[in-house]
Design an enzyme around this catalytic site. Structure first.
Site, PDB file in Angstrom:
ATOM      1  N   CYS A  97       0.859  -1.188   0.000  1.00  0.00           N
ATOM      2  CA  CYS A  97       0.000   0.000   0.000  1.00  0.00           C
ATOM      3  C   CYS A  97       0.893   1.235   0.000  1.00  0.00           C
ATOM      4  CB  CYS A  97      -0.919  -0.016   1.215  1.00  0.00           C
ATOM      5  SG  CYS A  97      -1.954  -1.486   1.322  1.00  0.00           S
TER       6      CYS A  97
ATOM      7  N   CYS B 225     -65.637  17.365   7.008  1.00  0.00           N
ATOM      8  CA  CYS B 225     -65.515  18.631   7.711  1.00  0.00           C
ATOM      9  C   CYS B 225     -64.200  19.318   7.370  1.00  0.00           C
ATOM     10  CB  CYS B 225     -65.607  18.408   9.224  1.00  0.00           C
ATOM     11  SG  CYS B 225     -67.203  17.768   9.759  1.00  0.00           S
TER      12      CYS B 225
END
Length: 600
Positions: free
Chosen positions: A109, A548
């Site tokens: 790496c 309503c």
């Protein structure tokens, strides 16, 4: 690997010259162009320090260059014949595969910022191809020198486990191991037992450890999971073995075969063959029809190189080779003695190990991408009101690490709620608090949300007593009557009170907080009335359904999410303070937010 005749580009010829100009490197072949449009060049690197057992003075490498989309990839791999033959830290598994390529898979790496690279780690990789190759070549030289000196892993760096090959893309086992459990497990080194698992609902093959038993099948530990996970079926499908340390082959290679695993345990002072014989005898004695399929290897693990272990980590592999009561072999009698011999032989097998991915599902590990710090993680927070704002805030709190949540609401989910609510269609018709708590408990393994299907204050004395256990009380109802009820309620001790409410069309957010034994309702309401909130325009309201006239509160989902984020930050900021605080947030036309603050 088939080589293709191709003229070498000028820029690659220039790279060859640069490698040969370095006193520590030399090319030993010309560029090779192969299938996949890959260019490769074999070269030698010399150490600048004394060679070691695993790092020779000269090692052969391959510089490999290819193009992915618009980006040119550069890697360096060990040669299969004359390269390094082991795996070091900060290196991929250095194995010889079955391909005809002359290099192994063990690339170091080089692009990561390891401390071994010193100041070089702060320099970004150049853009030009030749400069990129020289940059990586310089880091490769530093890498092999550090490998020879055995200081690739510098004290204080985060510890990286070696690469365990053979993982399935879909299989994973979750476990919970905390620091305070380390001492117990260290007392179990060299011992083995059973464990039960459950399948994570909705996944292909993600499982989690439920309970641990010793070899006598006595329960020794039960893992803590969210209520949704505790209700899942469980089976005893795992054998566990506790090791004194990570099982590796020097210097940093994960075992690939049963024989290599046997050697790594031998290096730790344990007999893997005796262990297999012991568990085989125990399983056959119990006349189990189904043998456990997984072996878990536990060991103490430090978080940083050179530090003391912080918790136990588990590795998992497919358990094979154990004989049951029906196992036979041609030419051999089916006796217990022969079956023990066959179990022992498994430790000498050259068959590859099938490792299974594992992960520690503790709160800190689950939230490495974003976690709140401080005392708030340990607080128990009650959310009064499981509407759009309350549902988003509770989900935010859970995801950043506040796992003990209570949700109180007597209302029920309607389809229209879903346009800005955290819940989904499966919750329609259910109580908001119950559905939201269930949703939260399915988000992360450590979630612990409870629900209260009632108004505030609750009539039940048992629920009243339960609510008094919460440390923080957050009102998300936007109703003055709830604030008055919070003031009248006997909390019996000091609480952190927070009240959050969106203004008309979600153009602003009220935020009030106090740390007292009684919620200061008069002070809170007086501040709310003084804030510069927009006037309510009923003509702009809409009706949901028929019947309503009952207008719904107008607010879009992105506005609710904005105020939920700001409200969550307000809660996190205010917990731990002892002062009253009032803030009003206003959203401008361009999406920016202004804050007006009043602290006492």
């Amino acid at each position: 690997m088939t080589n293709v005749v191709q003229s070498v580009p000028y820029e690659l010829q220039e790279i060859s010259d640069l490698i040969n100009a370095d006193p520590r490197t030399e090319t030993i072949s010309s560029w090779v162009f192969s299938e996949g449009k890959i260019w490769s060049l074999k070269f030698i690197v010399q150490l600048s320090v004394q060679p070691s057992q695993f790092m020779p003075e000269f090692s052969s490498w391959h510089l490999v260059i290819w193009q992915e989309g618009t980006f040119v990839k550069i890697e360096m791999y060990p040669d299969k014949k004359d390269g390094i033959s082991v795996t070091f830290q900060h290196q991929d598994g250095n194995y010889k595969d079955e391909t005809q390529r002359p290099w192994t898979a063990g690339k170091p790496c080089l692009e990561n910022a390891f401390a071994v690279f010193g100041r070089c780690q702060w320099l970004e990789e150049p853009e030009e191809l030749a400069d990129r190759v020289l940059w990586r070549l310089n880091r490769l030289q530093q890498w092999i020198d550090a490998a020879a000196l055995e200081n690739l892993a510098v004290k204080g760096e985060p510890l990286e486990l070696p690469a365990f090959t053979g993982h399935s893309a879909y299989s994973q086992i979750g476990f919970v191991e905390k620091t305070d459990e380390l001492k117990y497990w260290q007392s179990m080194i060299g011992k083995w037992g059973y464990a039960s698992i459950s399948i994570l609902q909705g996944t292909l093959d993600t499982r989690y450890i439920r309970e641990f038993y010793n070899s006598d099948k006595k329960l020794i530990r039960r893992s803590e999971w969210s209520p949704a996970m505790c209700n899942r079926p469980k089976i005893k499908d795992i054998i566990w073995l506790m090791l004194p340390a990570l099982p590796i082959l020097q210097p940093w290679q994960a075992p690939r075969t049963w024989m290599e695993l046997n050697q790594s345990l031998k290096n730790l002072g344990l007999s893997f063959s005796d262990f297999l014989v012991d568990i085989g005898r125990s399983l056959r004695k119990a006349y189990r029809r189904r043998l456990p399929k997984t072996l878990m290897l536990g060991f103490p693990l430090q978080e940083k190189v050179g530090e003391e272990p912080q918790h136990i980590h588990w590795l998992a592999l497919r358990l094979t080779g154990i004989s049951d009561n029906s196992t036979t072999r041609r030419g051999f009698r089916s006796t217990e003695r022969n079956r023990r011999v066959w179990d022992r032989e498994q430790s000498l097998s050259r068959e590859p190990i099938k490792w299974v991915r594992t992960q520690n599902w503790t709160s800190g590990q689950l939230r490495t991408r974003g976690e709140i710090s401080g005392d708030i993680q340990r607080k128990k927070i009650l959310i009064i009101g499981a509407g759009s704002l309350g549902s988003a805030i509770s989900e935010n709190l859970l995801r950043i690490g506040v796992v003990s949540l209570g949700i109180l609401d007597s209302d029920y989910i309607q389809v229209g709620n879903l346009s800005r609510h955290a819940l989904t269609m499966s919750a329609v018709g259910r109580n908001k608090a119950e559905a939201l708590a269930e949703h939260l408990n399915c988000i992360l393994p450590d979630a612990n949300a409870s629900s209260f299907n009632c108004d505030f204050p609750p009539e039940s004395e048992s629920i009243r007593n339960y609510l008094r256990k919460f440390d923080v009380v957050v009102d998300c109802t936007g109703e003055d009557k709830v604030l008055k009820a919070m003031s009248d309620f006997n909390w019996q001790c000091e609480k952190v009170f927070v009240s959050l409410a969106m203004t008309w069309k979600a153009e602003g957010l009220f935020a009030y907080a106090a740390k007292e034994t009684i919620f200061p309702v008069i002070d809170a309401i007086s501040h709310f009335k003084k804030c510069p909130s927009p006037e309510i325009d009923v003509t702009d309201a809409k009706i949901e359904g028929v019947g309503c006239w009952h207008p719904v509160f107008p607010a879009r989902a992105e506005d609710v999410n904005l105020w939920a984020a700001i409200g969550t930050k307000f809660i996190c900021r205010i917990v731990g303070t002892s002062k009253r605080a009032y803030e009003y947030f206003k959203q401008n036309q361009d999406g920016t937010v202004e804050r007006q603050t009043h602290e006492y």
